[in-house]
Write a protein that holds these residues in place. Structure first.
Motif, short mmCIF file in Angstrom:
data_model
loop_
_atom_site.label_atom_id
_atom_site.label_comp_id
_atom_site.label_asym_id
_atom_site.label_seq_id
_atom_site.Cartn_x
_atom_site.Cartn_y
_atom_site.Cartn_z
N LEU A 475 51.66 17.91 26.08
CA LEU A 475 52.99 18.49 25.92
C LEU A 475 53.20 19.00 24.51
CD1 LEU A 475 55.18 15.93 27.94
CD2 LEU A 475 54.84 18.36 28.49
N ARG A 476 52.79 18.22 23.54
CA ARG A 476 52.94 18.66 22.15
C ARG A 476 52.10 19.89 21.86
NH1 ARG A 476 53.16 13.46 18.16
NH2 ARG A 476 53.61 15.14 16.69
N THR A 477 50.90 19.92 22.41
CA THR A 477 50.03 21.07 22.20
C THR A 477 50.65 22.34 22.80
OG1 THR A 477 48.04 19.69 22.17
CG2 THR A 477 47.75 22.03 22.68
N MET A 478 51.18 22.22 24.04
CA MET A 478 51.81 23.37 24.69
C MET A 478 53.02 23.87 23.92
SD MET A 478 51.65 22.82 28.82
CE MET A 478 52.31 21.17 28.80
N ILE A 479 53.84 22.93 23.47
CA ILE A 479 55.05 23.32 22.75
C ILE A 479 54.71 23.95 21.41
CG2 ILE A 479 57.09 22.40 21.57
CD1 ILE A 479 57.36 20.43 23.95
N ASP A 480 53.79 23.32 20.67
CA ASP A 480 53.40 23.85 19.36
C ASP A 480 52.78 25.24 19.51
OD1 ASP A 480 54.30 21.55 18.20
OD2 ASP A 480 52.32 20.67 17.89
N GLY A 481 51.93 25.41 20.53
CA GLY A 481 51.31 26.70 20.74
C GLY A 481 52.31 27.77 21.11
N THR A 482 53.28 27.40 21.93
CA THR A 482 54.32 28.35 22.33
C THR A 482 55.16 28.77 21.13
OG1 THR A 482 54.42 27.41 24.55
CG2 THR A 482 56.30 28.72 23.85
N VAL A 483 55.56 27.80 20.32
CA VAL A 483 56.39 28.10 19.16
C VAL A 483 55.64 28.99 18.17
CG1 VAL A 483 57.53 27.09 17.13
CG2 VAL A 483 57.83 26.04 19.38
N ASN A 484 54.36 28.70 17.97
CA ASN A 484 53.57 29.51 17.04
C ASN A 484 53.46 30.96 17.49
OD1 ASN A 484 53.09 27.35 15.33
ND2 ASN A 484 51.15 26.78 16.33
N SER A 485 53.56 31.18 18.80
CA SER A 485 53.43 32.55 19.31
C SER A 485 54.74 33.31 19.32
CB SER A 485 52.88 32.51 20.74
OG SER A 485 53.83 31.96 21.65
N LEU A 486 55.84 32.65 19.05
CA LEU A 486 57.15 33.30 19.09
C LEU A 486 57.41 34.12 17.83
CD1 LEU A 486 59.41 30.38 20.43
CD2 LEU A 486 58.61 32.38 21.72
N PRO A 487 58.16 35.20 17.95
CA PRO A 487 58.57 35.97 16.76
C PRO A 487 59.66 35.25 15.98
CG PRO A 487 59.55 36.92 18.71
CD PRO A 487 58.64 35.83 19.20
N GLU A 488 59.90 35.70 14.77
CA GLU A 488 61.00 35.16 13.97
C GLU A 488 62.34 35.49 14.63
OE1 GLU A 488 60.81 33.39 11.07
OE2 GLU A 488 58.62 33.35 11.34
N HIS A 489 63.28 34.60 14.47
CA HIS A 489 64.62 34.77 15.05
C HIS A 489 65.23 36.11 14.66
CE1 HIS A 489 69.13 33.81 14.39
NE2 HIS A 489 68.98 34.20 15.64
N GLU A 490 65.16 36.47 13.39
CA GLU A 490 65.83 37.68 12.91
C GLU A 490 65.25 38.96 13.53
OE1 GLU A 490 66.44 37.88 8.71
OE2 GLU A 490 66.96 35.76 8.56
N GLN A 491 64.02 38.90 14.01
CA GLN A 491 63.43 40.08 14.64
C GLN A 491 64.13 40.42 15.95
OE1 GLN A 491 59.14 39.94 14.97
NE2 GLN A 491 58.91 39.00 12.95
N TYR A 492 64.82 39.43 16.54
CA TYR A 492 65.51 39.66 17.80
C TYR A 492 66.90 40.25 17.60
CZ TYR A 492 66.98 38.72 22.63
OH TYR A 492 67.41 38.86 23.93
N LEU A 493 67.40 40.19 16.38
CA LEU A 493 68.77 40.58 16.11
C LEU A 493 68.88 42.06 15.77
CD1 LEU A 493 69.84 37.54 13.89
CD2 LEU A 493 70.01 37.78 16.38
N PRO A 494 69.81 42.78 16.36
CA PRO A 494 70.00 44.19 16.00
C PRO A 494 70.46 44.32 14.56
CG PRO A 494 71.79 43.42 17.43
CD PRO A 494 70.76 42.33 17.40
N ASN A 495 69.94 45.29 13.87
CA ASN A 495 70.34 45.60 12.49
C ASN A 495 69.91 44.53 11.48
OD1 ASN A 495 71.74 47.87 13.55
ND2 ASN A 495 73.53 46.57 13.94
N VAL A 496 69.06 43.58 11.92
CA VAL A 496 68.60 42.54 10.99
C VAL A 496 67.09 42.51 10.97
CG1 VAL A 496 68.58 40.08 10.42
CG2 VAL A 496 70.68 41.15 11.23
N GLY A 497 66.50 42.22 12.16
CA GLY A 497 65.06 42.06 12.24
C GLY A 497 64.30 43.39 12.11
#
Length: 497
Positions: A475-497
């Motif tokens: 479970l920890r491996t799956m979660i850590d791997g998923t998080v590592n593959s996610l983009p930064e929060h600000e990249q999802y925001l209009p006019n910010v990322g």
């Protein structure tokens, strides 16, 4: 009320409550009723409810709102949970992260498995198995529906947004769908002599507005539900001791984190809500323990950016209206009651009240049975939320101020004490069908507040020691791997990322 039919809906008051109600009414009933909203630019709104919980996504989708357009218009950001700091003791923190944690077994939630592992010496945190938490603290986000390659759920999220901008956004939406807005102050509320129902509103301009059903969104003024119909208020200050808030915006700080912060202090707590263009800050406190001057000093010395305005004080009284619907008036928003914003439920209670009204909207006349059921559901809903908020105060181990000692010593509703003791002894927690908060939410707050179960469900013993270790590690491996593959929060925001 021609032929007994409800054809004219009048909403008194704008702000978030008024325009959320108007928008939903226009979407659901706009083809069969006339909708009028009366508000005055001379009356300000509280406007501090900038943090939400995941059901807001369903509300926006029901209206057909595009998320990118919404985030742009409201300067919104993503919220994955609420970080509670200094609530158990100074220096401690935990998160009420949205979504699920770990992997449940049949008839056995994951926290039982984690607790079995803990009782055998495992020192891993419960939140090591929360995808939402790990994404939040690593400042990552993408709208995942599931963890890739598994059937485990993905990320559950809500928003932070500027409540004033959201009201303006919904006003444009509503007016575009036929809602008539009238600017004006109410001079007189006219009541029918035969049944005590409200007949209409006389404005200072001399304009008269008649209606069949009225929605009171006048905030704490409660002009229709209280001042006109005299419906009383049930106060809960014996369990929720804070009675004042002080709010101030500050310059936006970087990075823009995808979670709300709730930072406990000597006489209450401080919120910090990151938006695209600024940070919302506020101090919730007990006037019995702190003066306004002391609160101002604490708030202004604990900002993460330059203040953008003078702080304003908002007195409040926690509790609920005796009847949320009385005669032909339904109170929505602060006119119906108030729970401090600790778990970001203010906007949600507007949403559920407006939704409930649409489901129970009267057709040919207002029926007592319909009103009674509406009021019953409203009461049960807010009492569940009340208990969840009380839990944060009651289950503290701080001894550094009278405020926290008083909270620890206070009596609580039986509905809460029974839930806590069941969890403490057995690890079992059950969600009533109409409880807003999930079992995972209760688990996180109780564990975070130091209530760690003494036992666990016997199904957890079905795993061998090797299987238990493999499950926790995978479970920890799956979660850590998923998080590592996610983009930064600000990249999802209009006019910010």
């Amino acid at each position: 009320m021609r032929d007994g039919s409800i054809k004219k809906l009048v909403i008194l008051g704008g702000g978030t409550a008024g325009w959320m109600t108007a928008a939903l009414a226009a979407k659901v009933l706009g083809k069969v009723i006339d909708i009028t909203l009366v508000e005055s630019d001379r009356i300000g709104t509280v406007g501090v409810g900038e943090a939400t919980i995941p059901p807001i996504i369903h509300f926006n989708r029901a209206l057909g709102i595009d998320e990118r357009e919404f985030l742009t218009a409201t300067k919104g950001t993503i919220k994955l949970g609420i970080q509670f700091e200094n609530w158990l003791r100074r220096g401690d923190s935990y998160m009420h992260a949205f979504g699920s944690i770990g992997k449940n077994l049949a008839f056995c939630d994951f926290h039982h498995i984690w607790n079995r592992s803990r009782l055998r010496g495992d020192t891993s945190s419960f939140w090591d198995y929360s995808l939402n938490y790990q994404a939040a603290i690593n400042n990552k986000f993408a709208p995942l529906t599931h963890i890739q390659g598994t059937n485990l759920p993905g990320i559950s999220y809500a928003y932070h947004f500027d409540a004033g901008l959201y009201a303006q956004f919904l006003r444009r939406y509503s007016e575009g769908r036929g809602v008539k807005r009238i600017e004006g102050m109410v001079k007189e509320v006219r009541v029918r002599s035969d049944n005590g129902f409200i007949q209409g509103l006389l404005l200072e301009s001399g304009l008269e507005i008649d209606g069949d059903l009225f929605v009171d969104c006048t905030g704490m003024a409660a002009l229709l539900i209280e001042k006109t119909l005299g419906v009383g208020y049930e106060a809960w200050s014996q369990w929720l001791p804070c009675d004042r808030a002080m709010a101030v915006p500050s310059a936006s700080a970087k990075p823009i984190v995808p979670y709300t912060r709730s930072i406990a202090h000597e006489a209450g707590w401080q919120w910090r809500i990151p938006l695209q263009h600024r940070t919302g800050n506020g101090l919730v406190y007990s006037s019995k323990h702190w003066s306004d001057d002391r609160a101002r000093e604490a708030l202004m010395s604990n900002l993460d950016g330059e203040p953008l305005a003078e702080p304003r004080v908002i007195p409040f009284r926690t509790g609920r209206r005796g009847e949320q619907w009385c005669r032909n008036v339904v109170s929505i928003g602060l006119s119906s009651g108030f729970l401090e914003p600790l778990e970001s439920t203010s906007i949600h209670l507007i949403q559920t009240a407006a939704t409930r009204l649409m489901k129970m909207f009267p057709h040919r006349g207002i029926r007592a049975e319909e009103v009674a059921e509406f009021n019953r559901q409203s009461r049960v809903e807010i009492e569940h939320i009340r208990d969840f908020i009380i839990l944060h105060y009651k289950a503290n181990q701080r001894r550094d101020s009278d405020f926290w000692r008083d909270c620890e010593a206070m009596g609580v509703p039986d509905t809460l004490s029974e839930k806590v003791e069941l969890f403490r002894r057995t690890g079992k927690v059950f969600r009533d069908y109409d409880d807003l908060f999930s079992e995972a939410a209760w688990q996180q707050v109780m564990i975070g507040q130091g209530i760690v179960p003494e036992d666990y469900h016997p199904v957890a013993d079905a795993l061998s020691e090797e299987q238990l270790g493999d499950l926790m590690a995978s479970l920890r491996t799956m979660i850590d791997g998923t998080v590592n593959s996610l983009p930064e929060h600000e990249q999802y925001l209009p006019n910010v990322g």
